[in-house]
Design an enzyme around this catalytic site. Structure first.
Site, PDB file in Angstrom:
ATOM      1  N   HIS A   1       0.856  -1.187   0.000  1.00  0.00           N
ATOM      2  CA  HIS A   1       0.000   0.000   0.000  1.00  0.00           C
ATOM      3  C   HIS A   1       0.882   1.224   0.000  1.00  0.00           C
ATOM      4  O   HIS A   1       1.942   1.226   0.628  1.00  0.00           O
ATOM      5  CB  HIS A   1      -0.903  -0.003   1.244  1.00  0.00           C
ATOM      6  CG  HIS A   1      -2.064   0.907   1.126  1.00  0.00           C
ATOM      7  ND1 HIS A   1      -1.982   2.239   1.409  1.00  0.00           N
ATOM      8  CD2 HIS A   1      -3.334   0.667   0.716  1.00  0.00           C
ATOM      9  CE1 HIS A   1      -3.165   2.787   1.202  1.00  0.00           C
ATOM     10  NE2 HIS A   1      -4.003   1.865   0.767  1.00  0.00           N
TER      11      HIS A   1
ATOM     12  N   ASP B   1      -7.946  -5.622   0.417  1.00  0.00           N
ATOM     13  CA  ASP B   1      -8.427  -6.465  -0.675  1.00  0.00           C
ATOM     14  C   ASP B   1      -8.007  -7.918  -0.552  1.00  0.00           C
ATOM     15  O   ASP B   1      -8.492  -8.773  -1.284  1.00  0.00           O
ATOM     16  CB  ASP B   1      -7.927  -5.922  -2.016  1.00  0.00           C
ATOM     17  CG  ASP B   1      -8.626  -4.630  -2.359  1.00  0.00           C
ATOM     18  OD1 ASP B   1      -9.802  -4.510  -2.003  1.00  0.00           O
ATOM     19  OD2 ASP B   1      -7.991  -3.752  -2.964  1.00  0.00           O
TER      20      ASP B   1
HETATM   21  N1  ACO Z   1       4.028  -7.709  -4.712  1.00  0.00           N
HETATM   22  C1  ACO Z   1       5.352  -7.686  -4.920  1.00  0.00           C
HETATM   23  N2  ACO Z   1       6.127  -6.608  -4.794  1.00  0.00           N
HETATM   24  C2  ACO Z   1       5.515  -5.459  -4.439  1.00  0.00           C
HETATM   25  C3  ACO Z   1       4.132  -5.392  -4.199  1.00  0.00           C
HETATM   26  C4  ACO Z   1       3.371  -6.568  -4.343  1.00  0.00           C
HETATM   27  N3  ACO Z   1       2.064  -6.574  -4.135  1.00  0.00           N
HETATM   28  N4  ACO Z   1       3.817  -4.128  -3.862  1.00  0.00           N
HETATM   29  C5  ACO Z   1       4.938  -3.409  -3.900  1.00  0.00           C
HETATM   30  N5  ACO Z   1       5.986  -4.229  -4.226  1.00  0.00           N
HETATM   31  C6  ACO Z   1       7.397  -3.828  -4.310  1.00  0.00           C
HETATM   32  C7  ACO Z   1       7.647  -2.954  -5.521  1.00  0.00           C
HETATM   33  O1  ACO Z   1       8.015  -3.725  -6.641  1.00  0.00           O
HETATM   34  C8  ACO Z   1       8.764  -2.083  -5.024  1.00  0.00           C
HETATM   35  O2  ACO Z   1       9.961  -2.832  -5.038  1.00  0.00           O
HETATM   36  P1  ACO Z   1      11.398  -2.112  -5.309  1.00  0.00           P
HETATM   37  O3  ACO Z   1      11.558  -1.118  -4.193  1.00  0.00           O
HETATM   38  O4  ACO Z   1      12.380  -3.222  -5.289  1.00  0.00           O
HETATM   39  O5  ACO Z   1      11.251  -1.455  -6.658  1.00  0.00           O
HETATM   40  C9  ACO Z   1       8.429  -1.840  -3.561  1.00  0.00           C
HETATM   41  O6  ACO Z   1       7.658  -2.999  -3.178  1.00  0.00           O
HETATM   42  C10 ACO Z   1       7.637  -0.575  -3.298  1.00  0.00           C
HETATM   43  O7  ACO Z   1       6.432  -0.623  -4.073  1.00  0.00           O
HETATM   44  P2  ACO Z   1       5.874   0.541  -5.014  1.00  0.00           P
HETATM   45  O8  ACO Z   1       5.163  -0.102  -6.181  1.00  0.00           O
HETATM   46  O9  ACO Z   1       6.948   1.524  -5.296  1.00  0.00           O
HETATM   47  O10 ACO Z   1       4.829   1.181  -4.027  1.00  0.00           O
HETATM   48  P3  ACO Z   1       3.627   2.100  -4.433  1.00  0.00           P
HETATM   49  O11 ACO Z   1       3.282   2.868  -3.229  1.00  0.00           O
HETATM   50  O12 ACO Z   1       3.925   2.867  -5.689  1.00  0.00           O
HETATM   51  O13 ACO Z   1       2.463   1.058  -4.806  1.00  0.00           O
HETATM   52  C11 ACO Z   1       0.630  -0.430  -4.641  1.00  0.00           C
HETATM   53  C12 ACO Z   1       1.478   0.645  -3.940  1.00  0.00           C
HETATM   54  C13 ACO Z   1       0.165   0.055  -6.016  1.00  0.00           C
HETATM   55  C14 ACO Z   1      -0.629  -0.718  -3.809  1.00  0.00           C
HETATM   56  C15 ACO Z   1       1.472  -1.716  -4.792  1.00  0.00           C
HETATM   57  O14 ACO Z   1       1.866  -2.189  -3.518  1.00  0.00           O
HETATM   58  C16 ACO Z   1       0.730  -2.807  -5.544  1.00  0.00           C
HETATM   59  O15 ACO Z   1       0.700  -2.812  -6.771  1.00  0.00           O
HETATM   60  N6  ACO Z   1       0.077  -3.798  -4.812  1.00  0.00           N
HETATM   61  C17 ACO Z   1      -0.689  -4.817  -5.429  1.00  0.00           C
HETATM   62  C18 ACO Z   1      -2.047  -4.275  -5.868  1.00  0.00           C
HETATM   63  C19 ACO Z   1      -2.974  -4.019  -4.708  1.00  0.00           C
HETATM   64  O16 ACO Z   1      -3.163  -4.856  -3.831  1.00  0.00           O
HETATM   65  N7  ACO Z   1      -3.616  -2.835  -4.714  1.00  0.00           N
HETATM   66  C20 ACO Z   1      -4.608  -2.465  -3.700  1.00  0.00           C
HETATM   67  C21 ACO Z   1      -4.236  -1.210  -3.008  1.00  0.00           C
HETATM   68  S1  ACO Z   1      -5.307  -0.916  -1.674  1.00  0.00           S
HETATM   69  C22 ACO Z   1      -6.723  -0.336  -2.374  1.00  0.00           C
HETATM   70  O17 ACO Z   1      -6.782   0.263  -3.397  1.00  0.00           O
HETATM   71  C23 ACO Z   1      -7.923  -0.606  -1.611  1.00  0.00           C
END
Ligand code: ACO
Length: 436
Positions: A313, A371
């Site tokens: 998140h 979720d």
């Molecule tokens: N699985 C694997 N790796 C992940 C995940 C995941 N679910 N989420 C983040 N990471 C990793 C990223 O690849 C990144 O790695 P790095 O630092 O080596 O590049 C690091 O963790 C930080 O993640 P970001 O994507 O930079 O974080 P951001 O704040 O931009 O994204 C997000 C947040 C979009 C929610 C992301 O965690 C994601 O895509 N999760 C899966 C989708 C999801 O569950 N979304 C629901 C959000 S809650 C809602 O809307 C109710």
């Protein structure tokens, strides 16, 4: 806004004069540096794609402490609201700033209940969609179309119009989501019933048929109501910011909320519950718990582009408090329906356990979000996967409206108009066709 004692000073290494910027304090949470005059003073913009460090507005509605894993609606912890209040209490709280007493609750419930029917003409509009259209495509269209059906509540600058459109949206969203479902299932629409609760009425419109009575199961009714509470607002997330930006042009509330619905659809936002369940079903098909290790290796391999959906998140760097409540609801629903051994729930628990102990997730502070378990609950209730995000939209509608109305009432509100760092071609002449 309260001015802080200190100011921020921005200095430049090229000798340009430094500028002083005011700092404001919220009641809790990080202070903000006011950069509104920066361009006038320096000719420079700030650069913050994704709004990682930018507060786009002041708000008194929802507060999240992502490090602690804390979520407050108008100051009340989500855990207390989820266990001591119902969704209509929460709607009243978000919209008007206070939890209703018995009299206010009865009045609010009656007002919402008596607005649940939609203009009969809307079913003919709905008929224009393909039967296999995604419910979010339908919802984007139907909510936008409300501005064509309810002309008397489209002036965003008129407080009465804002109030009526708020009630209409909260009251009619369940009817529209249920209609979208019935249409895709090829079943007749079921009209709302005023003797049922908000969640109970939604279940009735979803699962009743003209052929037999539908009896609302109280455990499922309570679970759905909790899903609605947990999704009701989440401060300046992507869809809420979309609603604010869209509404900032003065467009009507239905159009602004339709923009929020469209934004919510994406898999990085509200579409994650659908994506999460699809992921669990895929792993189950591949062999279930025995394949978790293999799947986790894919998730950790950046070149695979596979993410553990329902994890991570932007704001929470701790367990999402909504995920804990959702896990609890998940257990209750599965037990009530005799599905304690549901393989997808077991798979989710096993994925969560492995992820919470894995260095990749620990280092990045990735925890389950709301979720992760909501899809399993909805599937157990009998809601088709493709409808999950529409139910999220239904629940979030009140948050969108509360935020939209707060923005309109904010004396600092202006049309939202971000700037850019231009990296394209500088001015050049159009060459003749033969020379291109
Ligand atoms: N699985 C694997 N790796 C992940 C995940 C995941 N679910 N989420 C983040 N990471 C990793 C990223 O690849 C990144 O790695 P790095 O630092 O080596 O590049 C690091 O963790 C930080 O993640 P970001 O994507 O930079 O974080 P951001 O704040 O931009 O994204 C997000 C947040 C979009 C929610 C992301 O965690 C994601 O895509 N999760 C899966 C989708 C999801 O569950 N979304 C629901 C959000 S809650 C809602 O809307 C109710």
């Amino acid at each position: 806004m309260k001015l802080a004692d200190n100011k921020a000073t921005l200095s430049f290494s090229n000798g340009s004069p430094s500028v002083e910027l005011p700092v404001y304090q919220g009641n809790v949470g990080p202070d903000v540096v006011d950069i509104r005059k920066l361009y006038a003073q320096t000719g420079m913009f700030t650069y913050d794609p994704g709004f990682l460090s930018t507060a786009a507005c002041q708000s008194a509605i929802t507060y999240i402490d992502g490090d602690k894993g804390e979520l407050l609606y108008r100051g009340y912890p989500i855990e207390q609201l989820a266990t001591q209040c119902d969704y209509l209490d929460t709607c009243h709280l978000l919209l008007y700033g206070n939890l209703p007493n018995a009299e206010a609750k009865a009045k609010f419930t009656k007002t919402v209940t008596y607005h649940t029917m939609v203009n009969e003409q809307m079913q003919f509009f709905l008929r224009g969609f393909r039967r296999d259209a995604h419910p979010m495509a339908i919802m984007t269209g139907l909510v936008g179309a409300m501005s064509a059906f309810y002309h008397d509540s489209t002036d965003i600058n008129n407080p009465e119009h804002r109030e009526i459109s708020a009630i209409r949206l909260i009251a009619k969203m369940p009817t529209l989501v249920a209609m979208a479902y019935k249409y895709s299932a090829g079943q007749p629409y079921v009209y709302p019933r005023n003797d049922l609760s908000y969640a109970g009425n939604f279940l009735h419109m979803m699962f009743a048929t003209p052929c037999e009575e539908y009896k609302v199961n109280p455990v499922i009714e309570r679970a759905l109501d909790r899903i609605f509470i947990l999704h009701a607002d989440h401060e300046q997330n992507a869809s809420t910011s979309t609603v604010r930006l869209c509404g900032s042009s003065g467009t009507n509330p239905f159009a602004a909320i339709a923009a929020g619905v469209a934004c919510l659809w994406g898999p990085a936002h509200g579409g994650a519950n659908e994506a999460c369940l699809t992921m669990l079903e895929d792993i189950q098909r591949m062999g279930g718990i025995s394949k978790v290790g293999e799947f986790m290796n894919q998730v950790k391999d950046k070149s695979s582009n596979v993410k553990l959906m329902g994890f991570g998140h932007r704001v929470y760097k701790n367990y999402d408090p909504r995920a804990k409540l959702m896990q609890e609801t998940c257990k209750e629903v599965l037990t009530a329906l005799g599905l304690e051994n549901d393989p997808l729930f077991k798979l989710a628990m096993s994925l969560e356990k492995i992820a919470l102990e894995d260095d990749y997730f620990v280092q990045r502070k990735l925890y389950p979000n709301v979720d992760f378990y909501s899809g399993i609950v909805q599937r157990a209730i009998g809601i088709p996967v493709s409808l999950f995000t529409a139910i999220f939209a239904l629940a979030r509608t009140v948050g969108w409206i509360a935020q939209l109305n707060e923005m309109i009432g904010d004396p600092e509100y202006k049309i939202g108009r971000p700037r850019q760092l231009f990296t394209g071609s500088v001015k050049r002449d159009v060459p003749p066709v033969g020379a291109r």
